[in-house]
Design a protein around this motif. Structure first.
Motif, PDB file in Angstrom:
ATOM      1  N   UNK A  11       0.666  -1.042  -0.064  1.00 38.77           N
ATOM      2  CA  UNK A  11      -0.073   0.049  -0.461  1.00 38.77           C
ATOM      3  C   UNK A  11       0.868   0.957  -0.004  1.00 38.77           C
ATOM      4  N   UNK A  12       0.683   2.319  -0.599  1.00 39.04           N
ATOM      5  CA  UNK A  12       1.260   3.288  -1.293  1.00 39.04           C
ATOM      6  C   UNK A  12       0.122   4.756  -1.294  1.00 39.04           C
ATOM      7  N   UNK A  16       3.702   8.423  -4.588  1.00 42.71           N
ATOM      8  CA  UNK A  16       4.734   7.475  -3.990  1.00 42.71           C
ATOM      9  C   UNK A  16       5.213   6.540  -5.273  1.00 42.71           C
ATOM     10  N   UNK A  17       5.905   5.547  -4.286  1.00 42.39           N
ATOM     11  CA  UNK A  17       6.606   4.757  -5.491  1.00 42.39           C
ATOM     12  C   UNK A  17       7.273   3.594  -4.748  1.00 42.39           C
ATOM     13  N   UNK A  18       7.448   2.074  -5.537  1.00 34.26           N
ATOM     14  CA  UNK A  18       7.409   1.153  -5.235  1.00 34.26           C
ATOM     15  C   UNK A  18       8.078   0.290  -6.124  1.00 34.26           C
ATOM     16  N   UNK A  19       9.152  -0.977  -4.945  1.00 36.22           N
ATOM     17  CA  UNK A  19       9.736  -1.187  -6.129  1.00 36.22           C
ATOM     18  C   UNK A  19       9.403  -3.047  -6.275  1.00 36.22           C
ATOM     19  N   UNK A  20       8.692  -3.539  -7.080  1.00 39.73           N
ATOM     20  CA  UNK A  20       8.881  -4.476  -7.822  1.00 39.73           C
ATOM     21  C   UNK A  20      10.253  -5.178  -7.935  1.00 39.73           C
ATOM     22  N   UNK A  86      -0.276   6.537  -8.996  1.00 42.68           N
ATOM     23  CA  UNK A  86      -1.190   6.947  -8.959  1.00 42.68           C
ATOM     24  C   UNK A  86      -2.663   5.772  -8.872  1.00 42.68           C
ATOM     25  N   UNK A  87      -3.642   6.340  -8.456  1.00 41.62           N
ATOM     26  CA  UNK A  87      -4.762   5.268  -7.691  1.00 41.62           C
ATOM     27  C   UNK A  87      -5.134   4.532  -8.866  1.00 41.62           C
ATOM     28  N   UNK A  88      -4.893   4.251  -9.655  1.00 41.25           N
ATOM     29  CA  UNK A  88      -4.863   3.752 -11.064  1.00 41.25           C
ATOM     30  C   UNK A  88      -4.173   2.658 -11.097  1.00 41.25           C
ATOM     31  N   UNK A 114      -0.119  -7.933  -5.220  1.00 43.19           N
ATOM     32  CA  UNK A 114      -1.333  -6.381  -4.999  1.00 43.19           C
ATOM     33  C   UNK A 114      -0.005  -5.129  -4.524  1.00 43.19           C
ATOM     34  N   UNK A 115      -0.993  -4.069  -5.920  1.00 46.72           N
ATOM     35  CA  UNK A 115      -0.081  -2.568  -5.580  1.00 46.72           C
ATOM     36  C   UNK A 115      -1.450  -1.966  -5.236  1.00 46.72           C
ATOM     37  N   UNK A 116      -1.150  -1.494  -4.510  1.00 47.73           N
ATOM     38  CA  UNK A 116      -2.519  -0.281  -3.433  1.00 47.73           C
ATOM     39  C   UNK A 116      -2.215   0.720  -4.051  1.00 47.73           C
ATOM     40  N   UNK A 117      -2.511   1.822  -4.567  1.00 49.31           N
ATOM     41  CA  UNK A 117      -1.951   3.137  -4.497  1.00 49.31           C
ATOM     42  C   UNK A 117      -3.865   4.130  -3.670  1.00 49.31           C
ATOM     43  N   UNK A 118      -3.247   5.058  -2.962  1.00 53.18           N
ATOM     44  CA  UNK A 118      -4.613   4.890  -1.934  1.00 53.18           C
ATOM     45  C   UNK A 118      -3.728   6.354  -0.783  1.00 53.18           C
ATOM     46  N   UNK A 119      -4.452   6.788  -0.521  1.00 56.40           N
ATOM     47  CA  UNK A 119      -4.844   7.722   0.663  1.00 56.40           C
ATOM     48  C   UNK A 119      -5.763   7.428   1.938  1.00 56.40           C
TER      49      UNK A 119
END
Length: 119
Positions: A11-12, A16-20, A86-88, A114-119
Motif C-alpha cells: 500500500x502506497x 509515492x514509489x514502489x519497487x517490484x 496514481x490510484x489507477x 498486489x499494489x494498492x495506491x490510496x490515501x
C-alpha cells in the motif's frame, strides 16, 4: 521446476514509489524476455513494461516516464521501479517470462503481487 516469485507490492499513497522484484529460477533467465503485466478488478490483464533478453525496453503509454523496468542477469531477477504512483495503478502485478525461438516457445507466470495506491 520453474518459479517466478514477485515481491515488493503493498500500500502506497498517491505520488509515492514502489519497487517490484521478480526472482526467477529453473530457466535460462538471460535467454528470456521479461515482462510485467497488471490486472485491476474487473479489467483485463495488460502489459505494463517489457525488457528483452538483449535489454530493449518497452512501456505502456500510461506508465511512460514513471515506471522503469530493468534486469540483473547475474541475479536472475527483473525489477519494476514505479514512481509517481496514481490510484489507477492499483492492480495485481504479474511477472512473465517468454522465450520465443519458434518452433520453440515457452512462457511462465508468477503468482502476482498486489499494489494498492490510496490515501
Amino acid at each position: 521446476q520453474v518459479q517466478l516469485v514477485e515481491s515488493g507490492g503493498g500500500l502506497v499513497q498517491p505520488g509515492g514509489s514502489l519497487r517490484l522484484s521478480c526472482a526467477v529460477s529453473g530457466i535460462m533467465f538471460s535467454f528470456y524476455d521479461m515482462n510485467w503485466y497488471r490486472q485491476a478488478p474487473g479489467k483485463e490483464r495488460e502489459l505494463v513494461a517489457g525488457i528483452a533478453s538483449g535489454g530493449t525496453t518497452n512501456y505502456a503509454d500510461s506508465v511512460k516516464g514513471r515506471f522503469t523496468i530493468s534486469r540483473d542477469n547475474a541475479k536472475n531477477t527483473v525489477y519494476l521501479q514505479m514512481n509517481s504512483l496514481k490510484p489507477e495503478d492499483t492492480a495485481v502485478y504479474y511477472c512473465n517470462a517468454v522465450a520465443d525461438y519458434r518452433p520453440h516457445y515457452s512462457a511462465y507466470w508468477g503468482q502476482g503481487t498486489q499494489v494498492t495506491v490510496s490515501s
